[in-house]
Design a protein around this motif. Structure first.
Motif, PDB file in Angstrom:
ATOM      1  N   GLN A 146      -0.806  13.208  -6.043  1.00  0.00           N
ATOM      2  CA  GLN A 146      -0.899  11.751  -5.870  1.00  0.00           C
ATOM      3  C   GLN A 146      -0.602  11.040  -7.197  1.00  0.00           C
ATOM      4  N   VAL A 159       0.505   9.875   6.042  1.00  0.00           N
ATOM      5  CA  VAL A 159       0.753   9.238   4.742  1.00  0.00           C
ATOM      6  C   VAL A 159       2.215   9.457   4.346  1.00  0.00           C
ATOM      7  N   CYS A 180      -6.179   7.964   0.242  1.00  0.00           N
ATOM      8  CA  CYS A 180      -5.003   8.713   0.698  1.00  0.00           C
ATOM      9  C   CYS A 180      -5.419  10.150   1.044  1.00  0.00           C
ATOM     10  N   GLU A 201       0.820  -1.220   0.000  1.00  0.00           N
ATOM     11  CA  GLU A 201       0.000   0.000   0.000  1.00  0.00           C
ATOM     12  C   GLU A 201       0.857   1.275   0.000  1.00  0.00           C
ATOM     13  N   GLY A 237      -1.069   6.146   0.998  1.00  0.00           N
ATOM     14  CA  GLY A 237      -1.850   6.073   2.230  1.00  0.00           C
ATOM     15  C   GLY A 237      -1.771   4.692   2.854  1.00  0.00           C
ATOM     16  N   SER A 277      -0.350   3.713   5.433  1.00  0.00           N
ATOM     17  CA  SER A 277       1.081   3.470   5.639  1.00  0.00           C
ATOM     18  C   SER A 277       1.564   3.780   7.055  1.00  0.00           C
TER      19      SER A 277
END
Length: 535
Positions: free
Chosen positions: A347, A286, A320, A251, A254, A256
């Motif tokens: 992103q 994140v 995220c 992953e 996000g 994380s």
């Protein structure tokens, strides 16, 4: 007896012609192969092992094209059946499975086993059974090339023995992909040699939520677990022998928190103490798009790709939050420098960097449908979960898509009246709804429709603490989705499916599967002490 009960093959074959008579397994049975191909021999070995376990009769494996009451594997001529297709002819004198590739023989063997009495799936010898299969001719191949089942091991960790059983059941139902969700806010579950703190710190959380999310209660018990690289290799090899591809999911950016607990310098502030998540849900912490983060992720993905030979690598990309990026001078300056108009495009910049790296290694990147926001990365495949819109948008942009919309494919939803069920995340998806799903949207042109490559059931384990509860939630709904992925649209029929499923449940009983409606529905809480080390 209705045909659907007599020929209770799941998923339903593309063509099945009923024929008179039965084949009876002889005291000494031969499995004859067309050549010495190791993969085909492996399939014959798996079939022989199951027949030996249940019947006590040990088949002899050899080469040949015919034999008295033999089970013959024959090579198909020409590309009629395709890579995963097979034909199966059962006569009183012989059984013939014809295929062009080893995986076709494997799927033919699954159908053959399902023609014998349910006891053929017993782990030990069953006496007093007539080991007979009804005569028929089957010609079969899948509708979609990608037929997947997912498992989240971040929220709750499951032992290798259960992962293998999960793969066995994926393969039995002619699905070909196991999507292994290995990293999450609540736990990092894969050993990375270059970054030992990912498992030393990131695989352990101090406690776990109890009851419903709104109760805000915790059990106060440390919880952890991860798979060593040797265990990963063992699982991948096991899956390969059953023609199941294991796709890892790492992953980012996000989901994380477990990474940031171990390496806070990859987030908003190197001095910030970020705990491994104990609550369910989405968190503001994140990964930040710094060069150090990209180096870290490339190192991690290099080790991951060495363990998983799959063409696809899943990078998450969902849910995220952009709050910390909006508040960061570094992120705002990076957006100006790169000409990005908002945090969604930031992103996309992040995902595009990862896509370039994965592509440079000869692999393909899959992401959840949020990767569409801010512009789709050039080589990305979209997994559409927030409804079907993401898959439709990807297909219109000539990108492949895998359909996993929540209301049909999320197996953490309730499957009966919530008042009668152990705790689940919410939603309501009975088996009939999963079965009724049509993955290819009618709004697509024939050319666009080719980009819908398959369907997958998703299993998020916030409330699934034990293997038994996973099984309870997954089967039989995953079998319904297996038929959605395999069987031609015009061959699907819910009443017929339920009749075949009634027979199939007896097989699942022998396989000790705690499916919904099984006689052993229990064990929804922990069955072993919450581990504090690797196990």
């Amino acid at each position: 007896m209705a045909q659907s009960a007599k020929y209770a093959i799941l998923p339903r074959p593309a063509l099945l012609t009923e024929q008179p008579g039965t084949y009876t397994l002889p005291a000494t049975v031969s499995i004859l192969l067309p050549n010495t191909n190791a993969e085909i021999r492996g399939v014959a070995g798996l079939l022989a092992d199951q027949l030996t376990r249940a019947t006590g009769r040990t088949p002899k494996i050899g080469q040949g094209q015919s034999g008295k009451q033999a089970i013959v594997f024959a090579l198909g001529k020409g590309p009629k059946l395709g890579a995963e297709g097979y034909s199966l002819r059962v006569t009183p004198k012989q059984i013939t499975i014809t295929a062009e590739e080893p995986k076709g023989f494997f799927y033919g063997a699954q159908s053959l086993l399902q023609l014998f009495p349910a006891e053929v799936f017993s782990p030990s010898i069953v006496k007093g059974i007539s080991w007979a299969a009804p005569c028929c001719y089957v010609e079969d191949q899948p509708r979609y090339t990608y037929r997947g089942l997912h498992l989240d091991v971040g929220r709750h960790f499951f032992p290798v023995s259960f992962i293998k059983k999960y793969i066995d059941l994926i393969a039995l139902h002619k699905q070909n992909t196991f999507h292994w969700h290995l990293t999450e806010d609540q736990g990092w579950r894969i050993e990375i040699k270059k970054y030992p703190k990912l498992t030393q710190i990131g695989s352990q959380r101090k406690e776990t939520m109890l009851g419903r999310y709104g109760d805000n209660k915790y059990d106060g018990k440390p919880y952890g677990g991860f798979y060593t690289q040797d265990e990963i290799r063992e699982v991948v090899k096991y899956a390969q022998s059953r023609f199941v591809t294991v796709i890892p999911e790492i992953e980012l950016p996000g989901h994380s928190m477990a990474v940031l607990a171990a390496y806070p310098e990859l987030g908003s502030n190197p001095d910030k103490i970020v705990p491994v998540g104990t609550k369910w849900g989405v968190f503001d912490d994140v990964l930040f798009p710094r060069e150090e983060t990209f180096t870290f992720l490339q190192d991690v993905l290099t080790e991951v790709m060495a363990l998983f030979p799959s063409q696809y690598i899943h990078i998450g990309g969902d849910e995220c939050p952009k709050k910390q990026w909006k508040e960061s001078r570094f992120c705002q300056e990076l957006m100006k420098k790169e000409g990005l108009k908002d945090e969604h495009e930031l992103q996309s910049y992040f995902i595009r960097r990862i896509d370039q790296f994965i592509t440079s290694k000869g692999r393909k990147m899959i992401g959840w449908d949020e990767i569409l926001e801010g512009g789709l990365s050039p080589n990305a495949i979209v997994m559409s979960w927030r409804g079907t819109e993401g898959g439709i948008a990807a297909a219109k942009q000539k990108h492949d898509a895998i359909m996993t919309p929540g209301n049909f494919c999320y197996l953490d939803h309730y499957q009966a009246d919530a008042k009668t069920q152990p705790i689940a995340i919410g939603g309501f998806t009975p088996v009939e709804e999963s079965y009724g799903y049509e993955p290819t949207p009618e709004t697509l042109t024939p050319d666009e429709a080719k980009h819908i490559i398959g369907v997958q059931g998703n299993v998020w384990t916030e409330y699934m603490r034990t293997p038994e509860y996973v099984e309870y939630m997954v089967w039989p709904r995953a079998i319904a989705l297996a038929e959605v992925g395999w069987t031609p649209k015009d061959r699907k029929n819910i009443d017929d499916f339920l009749q075949r499923l009634a027979v199939h449940k007896k097989r699942l009983d022998y396989l000790n599967v705690n499916y919904f409606g099984a006689p052993i529905n229990n064990k929804f809480e922990y069955q072993w002490p919450a581990p504090t080390a690797k196990r």
